[in-house]
Design a protein around this motif. Structure first.
Motif, short mmCIF file in Angstrom:
data_model
loop_
_atom_site.label_atom_id
_atom_site.label_comp_id
_atom_site.label_asym_id
_atom_site.label_seq_id
_atom_site.Cartn_x
_atom_site.Cartn_y
_atom_site.Cartn_z
N ASN A 121 0.80 -1.23 0.00
CA ASN A 121 0.00 0.00 0.00
C ASN A 121 0.83 1.28 0.00
OD1 ASN A 121 -2.54 -1.38 0.11
ND2 ASN A 121 -2.11 -1.81 2.28
N ALA A 122 2.03 1.18 -0.55
CA ALA A 122 2.83 2.39 -0.69
C ALA A 122 2.24 3.26 -1.78
CB ALA A 122 4.28 2.03 -1.03
N LYS A 123 2.59 4.51 -1.77
CA LYS A 123 2.10 5.45 -2.77
C LYS A 123 2.61 5.06 -4.15
CE LYS A 123 2.07 10.41 -3.87
NZ LYS A 123 2.59 11.74 -3.47
N SER A 124 1.78 5.27 -5.18
CA SER A 124 2.20 4.96 -6.55
C SER A 124 3.55 5.61 -6.82
CB SER A 124 1.16 5.47 -7.55
OG SER A 124 -0.04 4.78 -7.40
N ALA A 125 4.42 4.87 -7.47
CA ALA A 125 5.77 5.38 -7.69
C ALA A 125 6.28 4.99 -9.07
CB ALA A 125 6.71 4.85 -6.62
N ASP A 126 7.27 5.74 -9.53
CA ASP A 126 7.93 5.44 -10.78
C ASP A 126 9.37 5.01 -10.48
OD1 ASP A 126 5.61 6.31 -11.90
OD2 ASP A 126 6.38 8.27 -12.51
N TYR A 127 9.87 4.09 -11.32
CA TYR A 127 11.21 3.55 -11.12
C TYR A 127 12.01 3.73 -12.41
CZ TYR A 127 8.88 1.51 -7.10
OH TYR A 127 8.16 1.34 -5.94
N PHE A 128 12.93 4.65 -12.38
CA PHE A 128 13.75 4.92 -13.55
C PHE A 128 15.21 5.07 -13.12
CE2 PHE A 128 9.56 6.19 -14.82
CZ PHE A 128 9.47 5.76 -16.14
N SER A 129 16.09 4.61 -13.98
CA SER A 129 17.51 4.70 -13.69
C SER A 129 18.04 6.04 -14.19
CB SER A 129 18.26 3.56 -14.37
OG SER A 129 19.65 3.75 -14.27
N GLU A 130 18.64 6.81 -13.28
CA GLU A 130 19.17 8.11 -13.68
C GLU A 130 20.33 7.98 -14.66
OE1 GLU A 130 20.14 10.39 -10.25
OE2 GLU A 130 18.07 10.47 -9.51
N ASP A 131 21.10 6.89 -14.52
CA ASP A 131 22.21 6.67 -15.46
C ASP A 131 21.89 5.53 -16.41
OD1 ASP A 131 22.29 4.59 -13.66
OD2 ASP A 131 24.47 4.49 -13.60
N GLY A 132 20.60 5.35 -16.71
CA GLY A 132 20.16 4.22 -17.52
C GLY A 132 20.84 4.12 -18.87
N GLU A 133 21.09 5.27 -19.49
CA GLU A 133 21.69 5.24 -20.83
C GLU A 133 23.14 4.77 -20.80
OE1 GLU A 133 21.12 8.93 -22.80
OE2 GLU A 133 18.95 8.71 -22.95
N ASN A 134 23.73 4.70 -19.60
CA ASN A 134 25.12 4.25 -19.50
C ASN A 134 25.22 2.85 -18.91
OD1 ASN A 134 26.13 6.81 -20.37
ND2 ASN A 134 25.64 7.62 -18.34
N ARG A 135 24.10 2.27 -18.55
CA ARG A 135 24.13 0.96 -17.90
C ARG A 135 24.42 -0.16 -18.89
NH1 ARG A 135 19.63 -0.16 -13.21
NH2 ARG A 135 20.35 1.39 -11.71
N GLU A 136 25.17 -1.13 -18.40
CA GLU A 136 25.41 -2.34 -19.18
C GLU A 136 24.10 -3.12 -19.28
OE1 GLU A 136 28.08 -6.42 -18.75
OE2 GLU A 136 28.70 -4.60 -17.68
N PRO A 137 23.88 -3.83 -20.39
CA PRO A 137 22.66 -4.65 -20.52
C PRO A 137 22.50 -5.59 -19.34
CG PRO A 137 23.84 -4.58 -22.60
CD PRO A 137 24.72 -3.89 -21.58
N VAL A 138 21.26 -5.74 -18.88
CA VAL A 138 20.99 -6.59 -17.72
C VAL A 138 20.88 -8.04 -18.18
CG1 VAL A 138 19.36 -7.10 -15.87
CG2 VAL A 138 19.81 -4.71 -16.53
N LEU A 139 21.77 -8.87 -17.68
CA LEU A 139 21.70 -10.31 -17.94
C LEU A 139 21.58 -11.03 -16.61
CD1 LEU A 139 24.52 -10.76 -20.63
CD2 LEU A 139 22.07 -10.59 -21.02
N ASN A 140 20.75 -12.03 -16.57
CA ASN A 140 20.61 -12.85 -15.37
C ASN A 140 21.32 -14.16 -15.64
OD1 ASN A 140 19.61 -14.66 -13.34
ND2 ASN A 140 17.95 -13.21 -12.97
N GLY A 141 22.23 -14.54 -14.73
CA GLY A 141 23.00 -15.76 -14.95
C GLY A 141 22.13 -16.98 -15.19
N LYS A 142 20.93 -16.98 -14.59
CA LYS A 142 19.95 -18.04 -14.83
C LYS A 142 18.67 -17.37 -15.30
CE LYS A 142 21.89 -21.08 -11.29
NZ LYS A 142 21.65 -21.80 -10.02
N ARG A 143 18.13 -17.83 -16.40
CA ARG A 143 16.97 -17.16 -16.98
C ARG A 143 15.88 -18.17 -17.30
NH1 ARG A 143 16.51 -15.10 -22.52
NH2 ARG A 143 18.76 -15.11 -22.71
#
Length: 477
Positions: A121-143
């Motif tokens: 029941n937390a307040k509606s929120a947005d989740y964005f990476s401030e340095d998203g354009e510089n982040r390495e692609p997200v890979l999960n070792g197990k997918r």
């Protein structure tokens, strides 16, 4: 394990699907369970696309429909992620209050936090990476693979540096960023250990892999290392820009038996003037020379491409150049998009915007020309022996829902079952199928050799035969 069940909707391209699978894996590891039925879901996550107008509308309609479902059903949380959320976060928040959280394309690791906060029941929120354009692609070792388990997409890079005038992707996903070689290989090994037999390499552009991290094109080296993985049968390459295809890459394609003789090369147009306005680096002569070289070096190669029709300033002469290129090059596979003016792109502001009915008419002409070529190429496959990957039994309900099956009705199945298969010439979801009868029970992911006995429009029909060569991957005459 959480009692809350998640329904996941993944829209758009195969690169988006990889993002969805990574998020699903993260949620699974947190103890969530999943359901294919939206009515039974406590949480709904929509991974959106907005590459072109039609994709944007599909995403918006899905959000609106599921927002209505949330009002009347048991759904406790509606989460929107993906390209649409990145590009239109403010509009989504203002126009669709039923959305509980918005997660940007480079903040997918926050999907668990977003859901936990909504459920608490937390307040509606947005989740964005401030340095998203510089982040390495997200890979999960197990997918967790959602494609059936026998093939999977392997994302090797994120973003794009090309900045074609019609494309919004660099503004959404940032500049080109390769995933580290060791992380890609770890992901690949884990996928194969989990039963995957075909890896399909994807990125906005695969041919530039490694340039940003290692100072040179590393795709050939990556391919060689992938070929060393025991249990992996096929490797397929998508999204190879023509100007970046090197002799070294061609040699690896030619010499490594695990790599399918299949190449997806988006060329976008056949007229130099339009290519220049698009901001494309290759001209018509470059494209023609490359295709001739590929067919000379790898005679059985299957070439797929895409064209855009109705780009601003496209004249009748330019349209005829597109037609002539199709006729001369005889691409094995070809898709055509009508130009979609995307806001915040240079092309949307260009003079000479083409009328919609003209775009549609030209699209029809291009596809009619390609259809003739594709049907003829399919007919030429009759009599060849091909190793194929089994996708499933045509009697299976899931297969029937996903695949158009008219060719299968031409096979007498009294003394066996009819199966759906793909050859090395067929990428899943975009190319044709081969329908084969087998008296022996076959499973999805099995490789068998088939004699092609007939063609039916884009599809092939064949009979299973004993393998003449255990290592054969491509066509034999």
């Amino acid at each position: 394990m959480s009692s809350n069940r998640i329904h996941f909707v993944s829209l758009g391209c195969d690169k988006n699907l990889v993002d969805s699978e990574v998020m699903i894996t993260n949620l699974w590891e947190k103890g969530y369970c999943f359901t294919d039925e939206e009515e039974a879901a406590d949480i709904i996550v929509i991974n959106t696309c907005c590459f072109i107008h039609d994709a944007k509308m599909e995403s918006i309609e899905a959000i609106l429909r599921l927002a209505e479902h949330k009002k009347s059903g048991k759904c406790k949380a509606l989460i929107v992620t993906g390209c649409l959320s990145e590009r239109y976060r403010n509009e989504l928040r203002a126009e669709i209050p039923e959305v509980d959280a918005i997660v940007g394309v480079m903040a997918t690791a926050d999907i668990c936090l977003a859901i936990e906060n909504v459920l608490n029941n937390a307040k509606s929120a947005d989740y964005f990476s401030e340095d998203g354009e510089n982040r390495e692609p997200v890979l999960n070792g197990k997918r967790i693979v959602t494609t059936g388990g026998h093939y999977a997409y392997l994302k090797i890079a994120e973003g794009c540096d090309k900045h074609c005038t019609y494309c919004i992707i660099p503004k959404i996903r940032g500049d080109y960023r390769s995933a580290a070689l060791e992380k890609v290989l770890t992901d690949a090994v884990n996928l194969v250990n989990g039963g995957v037999k075909e890896l399909i390499l994807v990125a906005q552009e695969t041919t530039l892999y490694g340039v940003d991290l290692y100072g040179r094109k590393m795709l050939p080296e990556l391919l060689k290392k992938l070929c060393e993985i025991e249990g992996l049968k096929w490797i397929r390459l998508l999204y190879c820009y023509p100007e970046e295809i090197t002799d070294e890459l061609i040699e690896v394609l030619r010499s490594e038996p695990k790599i399918c003789h299949y190449l997806d090369i988006p060329i976008q147009h056949g007229a130099d003037g339009i290519l220049k306005r698009m901001g494309r680096k290759a001209n018509r002569n470059n494209i023609v020379d490359l295709i001739k070289k590929l067919r000379r070096e790898i005679p059985d190669i299957c070439l797929r491409t895409t064209l855009i029709t109705g780009f601003p300033g496209e004249s009748k002469t330019d349209h005829l150049e597109n037609l002539r290129l199709i006729e001369e090059m005889k691409f094995d596979r070809l898709g055509v998009f009508t130009y979609s003016a995307e806001e915040d792109t240079p092309a949307a502001m260009m003079p000479g915007q083409v009328r919609e009915w003209t775009k549609k008419r030209r699209h029809k002409k291009l596809m009619e020309k390609q259809q003739q070529i594709a049907f003829a190429i399919a007919a030429e496959m009759v009599g060849k022996r091909l190793e194929v990957m089994i996708e499933g039994n045509v009697a299976d309900e899931d297969i029937g829902d996903e695949i158009d099956l008219p060719a299968s009705t031409l096979i007498d199945d009294e003394n066996g079952k009819v199966y759906v298969a793909r050859t090395y010439r067929d990428a899943p979801g975009i190319d044709g199928y081969l329908f084969v009868k087998s008296e022996r029970e076959l499973l999805s992911g099995d490789f068998v050799e088939v004699l092609v006995t007939a063609s039916y429009y884009y599809d092939l029909i064949g009979t299973r035969v004993e393998k003449s060569c255990d290592s054969c991957l491509h066509e034999k005459t």
